[in-house]
Every structure is written in structure tokens, then in C-alpha cells.
Design a protein around this motif. Structure first.
Motif, PDB file in Angstrom:
ATOM      1  N   LEU A 298     -10.731  22.904  18.798  1.00  0.00           N
ATOM      2  CA  LEU A 298     -11.842  22.877  17.835  1.00  0.00           C
ATOM      3  C   LEU A 298     -11.360  23.209  16.439  1.00  0.00           C
ATOM      4  O   LEU A 298     -10.511  23.973  16.207  1.00  0.00           O
ATOM      5  CB  LEU A 298     -12.933  23.871  18.256  1.00  0.00           C
TER       6      LEU A 298
ATOM      7  N   ILE B  65     -13.789  18.491  25.763  1.00  0.00           N
ATOM      8  CA  ILE B  65     -13.278  19.083  24.524  1.00  0.00           C
ATOM      9  C   ILE B  65     -12.680  20.436  24.892  1.00  0.00           C
ATOM     10  O   ILE B  65     -13.326  21.243  25.556  1.00  0.00           O
ATOM     11  CB  ILE B  65     -14.404  19.252  23.488  1.00  0.00           C
TER      12      ILE B  65
ATOM     13  N   ARG C 146     -18.501  18.553  18.574  1.00  0.00           N
ATOM     14  CA  ARG C 146     -17.394  19.406  18.109  1.00  0.00           C
ATOM     15  C   ARG C 146     -17.884  20.454  17.110  1.00  0.00           C
ATOM     16  O   ARG C 146     -17.474  21.602  17.163  1.00  0.00           O
ATOM     17  CB  ARG C 146     -16.276  18.566  17.497  1.00  0.00           C
ATOM     18  N   ARG C 147     -18.764  20.044  16.218  1.00  0.00           N
ATOM     19  CA  ARG C 147     -19.281  21.007  15.238  1.00  0.00           C
ATOM     20  C   ARG C 147     -20.130  22.069  15.928  1.00  0.00           C
ATOM     21  O   ARG C 147     -20.028  23.250  15.614  1.00  0.00           O
ATOM     22  CB  ARG C 147     -20.089  20.270  14.161  1.00  0.00           C
TER      23      ARG C 147
ATOM     24  N   ARG D  24     -18.385  28.881  18.880  1.00  0.00           N
ATOM     25  CA  ARG D  24     -17.174  29.701  19.028  1.00  0.00           C
ATOM     26  C   ARG D  24     -17.121  30.783  17.945  1.00  0.00           C
ATOM     27  O   ARG D  24     -16.863  31.957  18.233  1.00  0.00           O
ATOM     28  CB  ARG D  24     -15.933  28.827  18.950  1.00  0.00           C
TER      29      ARG D  24
ATOM     30  N   GLY E  32     -11.396  24.170  24.053  1.00  0.00           N
ATOM     31  CA  GLY E  32     -11.733  25.200  23.082  1.00  0.00           C
ATOM     32  C   GLY E  32     -10.680  25.386  22.010  1.00  0.00           C
ATOM     33  O   GLY E  32     -10.999  25.646  20.850  1.00  0.00           O
TER      34      GLY E  32
ATOM     35  N   LEU F   8     -18.578  24.843  26.629  1.00  0.00           N
ATOM     36  CA  LEU F   8     -17.697  23.681  26.763  1.00  0.00           C
ATOM     37  C   LEU F   8     -18.129  22.795  27.928  1.00  0.00           C
ATOM     38  O   LEU F   8     -18.107  21.563  27.830  1.00  0.00           O
ATOM     39  CB  LEU F   8     -16.242  24.134  26.927  1.00  0.00           C
TER      40      LEU F   8
ATOM     41  N   LEU G 192     -19.839  23.149  18.977  1.00  0.00           N
ATOM     42  CA  LEU G 192     -18.919  24.045  19.682  1.00  0.00           C
ATOM     43  C   LEU G 192     -18.161  24.949  18.716  1.00  0.00           C
ATOM     44  O   LEU G 192     -17.940  26.125  19.010  1.00  0.00           O
ATOM     45  CB  LEU G 192     -17.943  23.233  20.535  1.00  0.00           C
ATOM     46  N   SER G 193     -17.762  24.419  17.587  1.00  0.00           N
ATOM     47  CA  SER G 193     -17.027  25.213  16.603  1.00  0.00           C
ATOM     48  C   SER G 193     -17.899  26.345  16.061  1.00  0.00           C
ATOM     49  O   SER G 193     -17.452  27.499  15.968  1.00  0.00           O
ATOM     50  CB  SER G 193     -16.556  24.298  15.470  1.00  0.00           C
TER      51      SER G 193
ATOM     52  N   GLU H 116     -19.500  12.519  19.035  1.00  0.00           N
ATOM     53  CA  GLU H 116     -18.383  13.451  19.184  1.00  0.00           C
ATOM     54  C   GLU H 116     -18.324  14.484  18.064  1.00  0.00           C
ATOM     55  O   GLU H 116     -18.132  15.678  18.316  1.00  0.00           O
ATOM     56  CB  GLU H 116     -17.080  12.648  19.220  1.00  0.00           C
ATOM     57  N   ASP H 117     -18.483  14.055  16.816  1.00  0.00           N
ATOM     58  CA  ASP H 117     -18.408  14.992  15.691  1.00  0.00           C
ATOM     59  C   ASP H 117     -19.487  16.062  15.780  1.00  0.00           C
ATOM     60  O   ASP H 117     -19.245  17.227  15.450  1.00  0.00           O
ATOM     61  CB  ASP H 117     -18.525  14.258  14.353  1.00  0.00           C
TER      62      ASP H 117
END
Length: 154
Positions: A154, A149, A98-99, A105, A151, A125, A101-102, A94-95
Motif C-alpha cells: 500500500l 492487495i 487501495r486508498r 492502515r 498490506g 485486506l 486500505l491505505s 482498484e485505486d
């Protein structure tokens, strides 16, 4: 024989015409800018840098440009299978998603107009959720508790 010029194909995404500013040059800028950040990132950089030798990055970036071109511009340039390499990454979780995607973004917001950035993020996403489900399933984990997740989360 004279004929009419063939009309330019209008690409529709979610029922709306694709923004005119989204082109191969923008995809290239996003892919190259994003993966430059990824390679320096302390969380996910080591994963990518262990998987690819420095001399392999140019060909990999070309493949990623082909992937995003096929995904957003509906070209037929990408013929690979992006999921299997991700399934072989031990501890991918998961981490990491998320990173990824961050950073993505941040890149699209920096390089693209808002409507194009939103289109990139929508696809990212969806891809991240699909990959998260596939990784969990391949490990025999319960996938029913994996929510997409958002958007804005994030």
C-alpha cells in the motif's frame, strides 16, 4: 439455586485468543477516526459523501461499528449486507480500494497496538479482496487475474 458464574467466553481468531485491548471502545475509535479521514479524502471522500447525506452519517457509523464488532468480537449486532451498496457504485476500482486500505492502515496504526492493528488489517485486506472480486464479477469482468492487495504494497 446457586450455581457457578458462567465462564467468560474466549474469542479465538486464527487459533489465537483475541487481544484483550480490542474492545467496543477501540472499534468505535477506529471507525469514527477512519471515516473522518475518508470523508476528507479527495479520491474516495466524494463517493461516500455522495452516497450519504450529512445527517445520515451518525446512523451509518453506528452500523459500521456493529459490522466491525461482529467481525472482530464475534457479536451478533450486525445483520446487514455490506456488499450490495458497493456494487452500485459506478467506476469503483482498484485505486479506490487501495486508498481505502491505505487510510485504514494509517488509522489502525495510529490508534491501536500493533497486534490489534494487524488483526484489523488482516480483516480489511480480506474484505477488500472479496469486494473487488464481487465488483468485477458483477460487471462481467475476468476475476481470475485479480490478486489480493498485500498490506505491504500500500
Amino acid at each position: 439455586m446457586k450455581g457457578r458464574a458462567s465462564p467468560q467466553r474466549t474469542i479465538l481468531v486464527d487459533g489465537k485468543p483475541l487481544p484483550e485491548l480490542l474492545d467496543e471502545a477501540m472499534i468505535r475509535a477506529v471507525v469514527h477516526g477512519f471515516y473522518a479521514d475518508v470523508r476528507r479524502d479527495p479520491l474516495i471522500g466524494p463517493i461516500f459523501n455522495a452516497a450519504l447525506a450529512p445527517d445520515e452519517w451518525p446512523a451509518h457509523l453506528d452500523k459500521l461499528c456493529d459490522f466491525w464488532s461482529a467481525t472482530l468480537l464475534r457479536t451478533d449486532r450486525y445483520g446487514g449486507r455490506p456488499l450490495p451498496p458497493h456494487l452500485r457504485i459506478p467506476g469503483l476500482g482498484e485505486d479506490h480500494f487501495r486508498r481505502w486500505l491505505s487510510l485504514f492502515r494509517d488509522t489502525v496504526q495510529r490508534l491501536c497496538p500493533a497486534d490489534v492493528a494487524a488483526l484489523f488489517m488482516d480483516r480489511a485486506l480480506r474484505i477488500a479482496h472479496s469486494f473487488r472480486l464481487a465488483v468485477a464479477f458483477s460487471r462481467g469482468e475476468d476475476t481470475t487475474t485479480i490478486a489480493p492487495i498485500a498490506g505491504d504494497g500500500l
